[in-house]
Design a protein around this motif. Structure first.
Motif, PDB file in Angstrom:
ATOM      1  N   LYS A   1       3.744  21.815 -31.189  1.00  0.00           N
ATOM      2  CA  LYS A   1       5.011  21.259 -31.676  1.00  0.00           C
ATOM      3  C   LYS A   1       5.381  19.996 -30.905  1.00  0.00           C
ATOM      4  CE  LYS A   1       9.979  22.261 -31.877  1.00  0.00           C
ATOM      5  NZ  LYS A   1      11.033  23.227 -31.474  1.00  0.00           N
ATOM      6  N   GLU A   2       5.257  20.053 -29.573  1.00  0.00           N
ATOM      7  CA  GLU A   2       5.602  18.876 -28.757  1.00  0.00           C
ATOM      8  C   GLU A   2       4.674  17.702 -29.068  1.00  0.00           C
ATOM      9  OE1 GLU A   2       8.181  18.413 -26.963  1.00  0.00           O
ATOM     10  OE2 GLU A   2       8.957  20.457 -27.035  1.00  0.00           O
TER      11      GLU A   2
ATOM     12  N   VAL B   1       3.752  16.246 -22.525  1.00  0.00           N
ATOM     13  CA  VAL B   1       3.930  17.567 -23.137  1.00  0.00           C
ATOM     14  C   VAL B   1       4.077  18.625 -22.045  1.00  0.00           C
ATOM     15  CG1 VAL B   1       2.731  19.376 -24.439  1.00  0.00           C
ATOM     16  CG2 VAL B   1       2.815  17.046 -25.334  1.00  0.00           C
ATOM     17  N   SER B   2       3.251  18.523 -21.010  1.00  0.00           N
ATOM     18  CA  SER B   2       3.337  19.456 -19.878  1.00  0.00           C
ATOM     19  C   SER B   2       4.692  19.350 -19.195  1.00  0.00           C
ATOM     20  CB  SER B   2       2.222  19.156 -18.868  1.00  0.00           C
ATOM     21  OG  SER B   2       0.954  19.178 -19.495  1.00  0.00           O
ATOM     22  N   LEU B   3       5.181  18.116 -19.053  1.00  0.00           N
ATOM     23  CA  LEU B   3       6.485  17.882 -18.431  1.00  0.00           C
ATOM     24  C   LEU B   3       7.601  18.505 -19.263  1.00  0.00           C
ATOM     25  CD1 LEU B   3       8.185  16.239 -16.275  1.00  0.00           C
ATOM     26  CD2 LEU B   3       8.263  14.415 -17.983  1.00  0.00           C
ATOM     27  N   PHE B   4       7.564  18.305 -20.579  1.00  0.00           N
ATOM     28  CA  PHE B   4       8.620  18.803 -21.462  1.00  0.00           C
ATOM     29  C   PHE B   4       8.694  20.333 -21.447  1.00  0.00           C
ATOM     30  CE2 PHE B   4       7.906  14.874 -24.386  1.00  0.00           C
ATOM     31  CZ  PHE B   4       8.505  14.063 -23.432  1.00  0.00           C
ATOM     32  N   LEU B   5       7.541  20.985 -21.246  1.00  0.00           N
ATOM     33  CA  LEU B   5       7.487  22.443 -21.363  1.00  0.00           C
ATOM     34  C   LEU B   5       7.534  23.167 -20.022  1.00  0.00           C
ATOM     35  CD1 LEU B   5       4.671  22.705 -24.080  1.00  0.00           C
ATOM     36  CD2 LEU B   5       7.122  23.062 -24.411  1.00  0.00           C
ATOM     37  N   LYS B   6       7.535  22.447 -18.939  1.00  0.00           N
ATOM     38  CA  LYS B   6       7.345  23.075 -17.629  1.00  0.00           C
ATOM     39  C   LYS B   6       8.559  23.852 -17.124  1.00  0.00           C
ATOM     40  CE  LYS B   6       5.666  21.980 -12.973  1.00  0.00           C
ATOM     41  NZ  LYS B   6       6.716  22.645 -12.214  1.00  0.00           N
ATOM     42  N   GLY B   7       9.768  23.361 -17.368  1.00  0.00           N
ATOM     43  CA  GLY B   7      10.951  23.946 -16.737  1.00  0.00           C
ATOM     44  C   GLY B   7      11.066  23.369 -15.342  1.00  0.00           C
ATOM     45  N   ASN B   8      11.635  22.162 -15.282  1.00  0.00           N
ATOM     46  CA  ASN B   8      11.447  21.324 -14.109  1.00  0.00           C
ATOM     47  C   ASN B   8      12.504  21.485 -13.031  1.00  0.00           C
ATOM     48  OD1 ASN B   8       9.250  19.658 -15.389  1.00  0.00           O
ATOM     49  ND2 ASN B   8      10.908  19.335 -16.831  1.00  0.00           N
ATOM     50  N   ASN B   9      12.125  21.050 -11.833  1.00  0.00           N
ATOM     51  CA  ASN B   9      13.044  20.810 -10.739  1.00  0.00           C
ATOM     52  C   ASN B   9      13.571  19.380 -10.883  1.00  0.00           C
ATOM     53  OD1 ASN B   9      12.527  23.383  -9.401  1.00  0.00           O
ATOM     54  ND2 ASN B   9      10.515  22.534  -8.902  1.00  0.00           N
ATOM     55  N   PHE B  10      14.129  18.832  -9.805  1.00  0.00           N
ATOM     56  CA  PHE B  10      14.575  17.438  -9.828  1.00  0.00           C
ATOM     57  C   PHE B  10      13.332  16.558  -9.971  1.00  0.00           C
ATOM     58  CE2 PHE B  10      15.830  13.410  -7.933  1.00  0.00           C
ATOM     59  CZ  PHE B  10      17.068  13.180  -8.536  1.00  0.00           C
ATOM     60  N   LEU B  11      13.349  15.672 -10.960  1.00  0.00           N
ATOM     61  CA  LEU B  11      12.145  14.926 -11.314  1.00  0.00           C
ATOM     62  C   LEU B  11      12.050  13.598 -10.574  1.00  0.00           C
ATOM     63  CD1 LEU B  11      11.992  15.426 -15.191  1.00  0.00           C
ATOM     64  CD2 LEU B  11      10.597  16.535 -13.452  1.00  0.00           C
ATOM     65  N   LEU B  12      10.855  13.331 -10.049  1.00  0.00           N
ATOM     66  CA  LEU B  12      10.487  12.025  -9.522  1.00  0.00           C
ATOM     67  C   LEU B  12       9.444  11.472 -10.483  1.00  0.00           C
ATOM     68  CD1 LEU B  12      10.044  13.043  -5.760  1.00  0.00           C
ATOM     69  CD2 LEU B  12      12.138  12.252  -6.897  1.00  0.00           C
TER      70      LEU B  12
END
Length: 499
Positions: free
Chosen positions: A99-100, A129-140
């Motif tokens: 989907k992504e 796609v990996s970034l969108f689906l990961k469930g992130n911390n504070f992003l750099l």
């Protein structure tokens, strides 16, 4: 809300003469959407790595958030792309991944190809796609738009608008304006944090630079006057010192002692005055060091009166007997600046390689005049080796002019002695661009020249093109650059028909 607090930060690489950061302090709110900007080599990626704890440093960095760094580090690039996505985002289902990819207008078949065989744009999309689906911390987020087509950039804009806070390194002015609400700028002498997007920061920076430039002549005159005063004081000091030994007094020890005492007092006074003068000179000189001067580059195109230089009619590039975009027809005349746009993988670079004389399958008709001299900037920098002197000699360009162009684009004498392979990607691209603008040519063919190039250098390149008006055909995804430079735009649209 939480803070990232930087206090008295100093850092330099082993063996480096100068520190990247010297005693800098500032605070960042983790709810802010921050754009991190600065010249290539000023330490943007280094700062992100310091936040991640990758290097030892002096001073303190206080934070109570966890970080994720983009682009993710891929250890084995020969694996299937789906394996890489599953490793980075282990909780994502296959349907979510597909989907992504569809939202990025990308065929899911790239998931089942080796990551190292994907194009630069396709690799970035897999990581996004990996970034969108990961469930992130504070992003750099470090330069995510390199190689990305405009449609994918728009999707990334939508994603980042939903995020609460991040630090984003990007040289795309339009992209920054759409997603950030604060700017961290790494300047020549300090790090500055301002509220607003890139355009508001640039407006403030120009106003500050203009103010400083109006003071420039006054400061130079003040420095000149102080330097003369310093020399006179030093001369007086020396004469006073000599007077202790060359007195014409009758010779009484009391008189000589008195003269020596007075000479010592005058010597001390003169030294104080000399130190004050030198300090004043240093202070005034420091006021001139934070202005980013966009020194003019120079490009001298060869004239050619045989127009058109190139004619393409019903042109289509073929991959494995499949045409991949609708027919296009165009002419390139002297002075034209043509941008080729379209999605990743649609054949933009292949058109440029075809014009360069590479063996590329195509349908249609292509005519190129004889003896057309071409200067080329490749998308890749992997072939760059050796030092700048060797590079200039190999490419038969004037070394002094070549280095002068690089100096104007922000490279220092330290970089001049470095092997090109050890340079940052932005500095490598500057090497390719400097080579091209030093060459005299009928037509300049540039394939994504601005990847990794800092904003100030982009503006320099724009101004150079508009001033000297070379004939140029280029592939680029920077909307602002295209708008400012191109006289024509050729947009490639998908088509896949077996022939």
């Amino acid at each position: 809300m939480s803070l990232i607090s930087v206090s008295n930060l100093s850092f330099g690489y082993d063996g480096s003469i100068n520190n990247v950061f010297e005693n800098v302090s500032f605070n960042i709110d983790t709810d802010w959407k921050l754009g991190l900007i600065g010249r290539n080599g000023k330490g943007k990626t280094t700062f992100l790595k310091l936040l991640l704890g990758k290097y030892e440093y002096q001073g303190t960095i206080s934070k109570n958030v966890e970080f994720d760094y983009f682009p993710f580090e891929i250890n084995d690039k020969e694996r299937m792309s789906i394996e890489i996505v599953n490793e980075i985002a282990p909780n994502a289902d296959d349907w979510e991944i597909i989907k992504e990819l569809n939202l990025l207008s990308t065929d899911a078949e790239i998931l089942y190809r080796s990551f190292n065989l994907l194009s630069g744009g396709e690799q970035v999309k897999i990581l996004l796609v990996s970034l969108f689906l990961k469930g992130n911390n504070f992003l750099l987020i470090d330069e995510p738009t390199n190689h990305l087509d405009m449609e994918t950039r728009d999707n990334l804009v939508k994603y980042l608008k939903k995020k609460k806070g991040f630090i984003l390194v990007s040289h795309d002015r339009n992209f920054l304006d759409k997603v950030v609400d604060h700017i961290i700028s790494i300047n020549n002498t300090n790090i500055d944090v301002q509220k607003g997007n890139f355009s508001s920061w640039q407006e403030n920076k120009q106003a500050q630079d203009n103010f400083e430039l109006t003071q420039n002549e006054k400061l130079k005159k003040d420095i000149e006057r102080l330097e003369i005063a310093s020399k006179n004081t030093a001369k007086w000091s020396n004469e006073v010192e000599k007077s202790k030994y060359n007195t014409t007094n009758s010779g009484s020890s009391i008189d000589k002692g008195y003269v020596g005492h007075m000479a010592a007092k005058m010597m001390k006074k003169s030294k104080v005055m000399e130190d004050r003068t030198k300090k004043a000179i240093d202070e005034k000189n420091s006021l001139l060091k934070n202005i980013d001067r966009n020194d003019s580059l120079k490009i001298i195109p060869l004239e050619n009166k045989r127009n058109p230089l190139i004619i393409a009619k019903d042109l289509q590039i073929k991959y494995q007997n499949n045409v991949i975009f609708n027919k296009i027809s165009f002419e390139i005349n002297e002075g034209d600046r043509i941008a080729i746009t379209g999605k990743n993988g649609i054949g933009k670079s292949s058109i440029l390689k075809l014009l360069m004389g590479n063996e590329i399958q195509y349908n249609g008709n292509l005519q190129i005049i004889n003896d057309l001299k071409i200067s080329y900037v490749s998308q890749s920098t992997e072939h760059l080796k050796g030092n700048l002197k060797e590079f200039a000699s190999k490419n038969q360009i004037d070394e002094s002019i070549f280095k002068a162009m690089l100096s104007k684009m922000g490279l220092t004498n330290v970089e001049f002695d470095r092997d090109i392979e050890q340079m940052s990607e932005g500095q490598k691209k500057k090497v390719l661009i400097a080579k091209s603008i030093v060459e005299t040519a009928n037509i300049y063919i540039w394939d994504e020249p601005l990847n990794y190039i800092d904003i100030l250098t982009r503006i320099q390149i724009e101004e150079t093109i508009l001033k000297y008006k070379p004939t140029l055909i280029f592939v680029e995804h920077d909307e602002t650059f295209i708008k400012n430079v191109a006289t024509k735009v050729i947009e490639l649209k998908n088509k896949c028909i077996t022939t």
